[in-house]
Enzyme design. Structure first.
Site, PDB file in Angstrom:
ATOM      1  N   GLN A   1      40.274  49.062  81.498  1.00 47.00           N
ATOM      2  CA  GLN A   1      41.618  48.938  82.052  1.00 47.00           C
ATOM      3  C   GLN A   1      42.469  50.146  81.664  1.00 47.00           C
ATOM      4  O   GLN A   1      42.565  50.502  80.490  1.00 47.00           O
ATOM      5  CB  GLN A   1      42.266  47.634  81.553  1.00 47.00           C
ATOM      6  CG  GLN A   1      43.629  47.356  82.157  1.00 47.00           C
ATOM      7  CD  GLN A   1      43.587  47.081  83.658  1.00 47.00           C
ATOM      8  OE1 GLN A   1      42.743  46.357  84.156  1.00 47.00           O
ATOM      9  NE2 GLN A   1      44.506  47.687  84.393  1.00 47.00           N
TER      10      GLN A   1
ATOM     11  N   LYS B   1      41.675  39.143  86.342  1.00 52.64           N
ATOM     12  CA  LYS B   1      40.293  39.496  86.678  1.00 52.64           C
ATOM     13  C   LYS B   1      39.329  38.480  86.070  1.00 52.64           C
ATOM     14  O   LYS B   1      38.400  38.023  86.728  1.00 52.64           O
ATOM     15  CB  LYS B   1      39.980  40.929  86.206  1.00 52.64           C
ATOM     16  CG  LYS B   1      40.747  41.977  87.025  1.00 52.64           C
ATOM     17  CD  LYS B   1      40.730  43.375  86.436  1.00 52.64           C
ATOM     18  CE  LYS B   1      41.722  44.273  87.191  1.00 52.64           C
ATOM     19  NZ  LYS B   1      41.839  45.624  86.638  1.00 52.64           N
TER      20      LYS B   1
ATOM     21  N   ASP C   1      35.224  49.791  89.598  1.00 52.61           N
ATOM     22  CA  ASP C   1      36.582  50.231  89.952  1.00 52.61           C
ATOM     23  C   ASP C   1      36.533  51.377  90.970  1.00 52.61           C
ATOM     24  O   ASP C   1      37.537  51.691  91.599  1.00 52.61           O
ATOM     25  CB  ASP C   1      37.312  50.742  88.695  1.00 52.61           C
ATOM     26  CG  ASP C   1      38.299  49.722  88.135  1.00 52.61           C
ATOM     27  OD1 ASP C   1      38.705  48.821  88.890  1.00 52.61           O
ATOM     28  OD2 ASP C   1      38.679  49.854  86.952  1.00 52.61           O
TER      29      ASP C   1
END
Ligand code: NAD
Length: 294
Positions: free
Chosen positions: A95, A51, A118
């Protein structure tokens, strides 16, 4: 046809880069993505590393906040609050998975939905389900892009999804069945309790595998001419490799590819598209395209 996610993600990243250059040319600051990584799970390290690298490729700023496994839930919630309030951060991700002493749901709920790139916050999920502007979860969005940009028609097609997780199978089922550019499909959602799974998968015009079991979908489970989207990423032993292992999908590629009209490889299919979709969400966050005026 091979649905090449690596090549498509390179193309889309170039498009994003062009937009970012235009922004910078106008004197605006580029999009800024922050990522919070707790502990040192190797898969999470690899995902977050990807990312951050992708941010560099498209010209975004990025911040990586690393904390040890021992971080308390409150300390993590404080980081989330600071990121929510930081005007220089357009979007951020925490995460997953988190260590067992931290409640993932609590952390997800603490993220400002306007910065939830997300798309895991229930507000974004609910908006997505109702067809309102929302951050679409990255993996399903990546799959939609792969279908769209390869000219694969979904309208009226019978899509069979194997796996009903909150981040892949369930949102993808909602997206593909809604009335939209990529959508209007008839979706069958299957899972571990489905009776006679092969009878269901054999009826698929488009088959999506998001199970997490290496090479679970075999040649006898698909019909000729199927389009196959393999979301699975599984590491298996391979003594012929220097590393001793390699990645395979949830689909037995060697058996299924010859019967398919189009198929995603693993690696190089859905994986790169997921990261690219996150970049698209961050660009939208910078432009305040979602939740405008809220
Ligand atoms: P999950 O573990 O949350 O869910 C797995 C699903 O598979 C469940 O809904 C379960 O009902 C179903 N299932 C399990 N056994 C089954 C069986 N025998 N028959 C039918 N259904 C069965 O999985 P997830 O998080 O959606 O991930 C699935 C796979 O996709 C994993 O390999 C994961 O690594 C991969 N993944 C890839 C990306 C990407 O970027 N490409 C992103 C997320 C997940």
């Amino acid at each position: 046809m091979i649905l090449d996610g690596k090549a498509l993600s390179t193309t889309i990243k170039q498009e994003i880069r062009t937009d970012v250059n235009e922004m910078i040319g106008k004197g605006e600051r580029p999009p800024h993505l922050a990522a919070v990584l707790v502990g040192n799970n190797p898969a999470s390290e690899a995902y977050v590393g990807n990312k951050v690298r992708s941010c560099e490729e498209v010209g975004f700023s990025s911040t990586l906040i690393r904390r040890p496994e021992s971080i308390s839930e409150q300390e993590l919630l404080d980081i989330v609050r600071d990121l929510n309030e930081d005007d220089e951060v357009d979007g951020f991700i925490v995460q997953l998975p988190l260590p067992p002493h931290i409640n993932e749901e609590k952390v997800t709920l603490a993220i400002d939905p306007r910065k939830d790139v997300d798309g895991f916050h229930p507000l974004n999920f609910g908006r997505m389900a109702q067809g309102l502007p929302a951050y679409l979860p990255a993996t399903p969005q990546g799959v939609l892009l792969l279908l769209e940009r390869n000219g694969i028609e979904t309208s009226g097609q019978h899509v069979v999804i194997v796996g009903r997780s909150n981040i892949v199978g369930t949102p993808l089922g909602i997206l593909l069945s809604r009335k939209d550019k990529v959508g209007n499909a008839t979706v069958t959602m299957t899972h571990s309790r489905t009776r006679d799974l092969a009878a269901e998968t054999r009826r698929a015009d488009i088959l999506v595998a998001a199970i997490g079991i290496p090479r679970f979908i075999t040649g006898d489970m698909v019909k000729d001419g199927v389009v196959v989207i393999d979301v699975g990423i599984n590491r298996i032993d391979d003594a012929t490799r220097k590393s001793g292992s390699r990645l395979v999908g949830d689909v037995d590629y060697d058996e299924v590819a010859p019967k398919s009209k189009a198929i995603t490889p693993v690696p190089g299919g859905v994986g790169p598209m997921t990261v690219t979709a996150l970049m698209l969400n961050t660009l939208k966050a910078r432009r305040r395209e979602i939740h405008h005026g809220q």
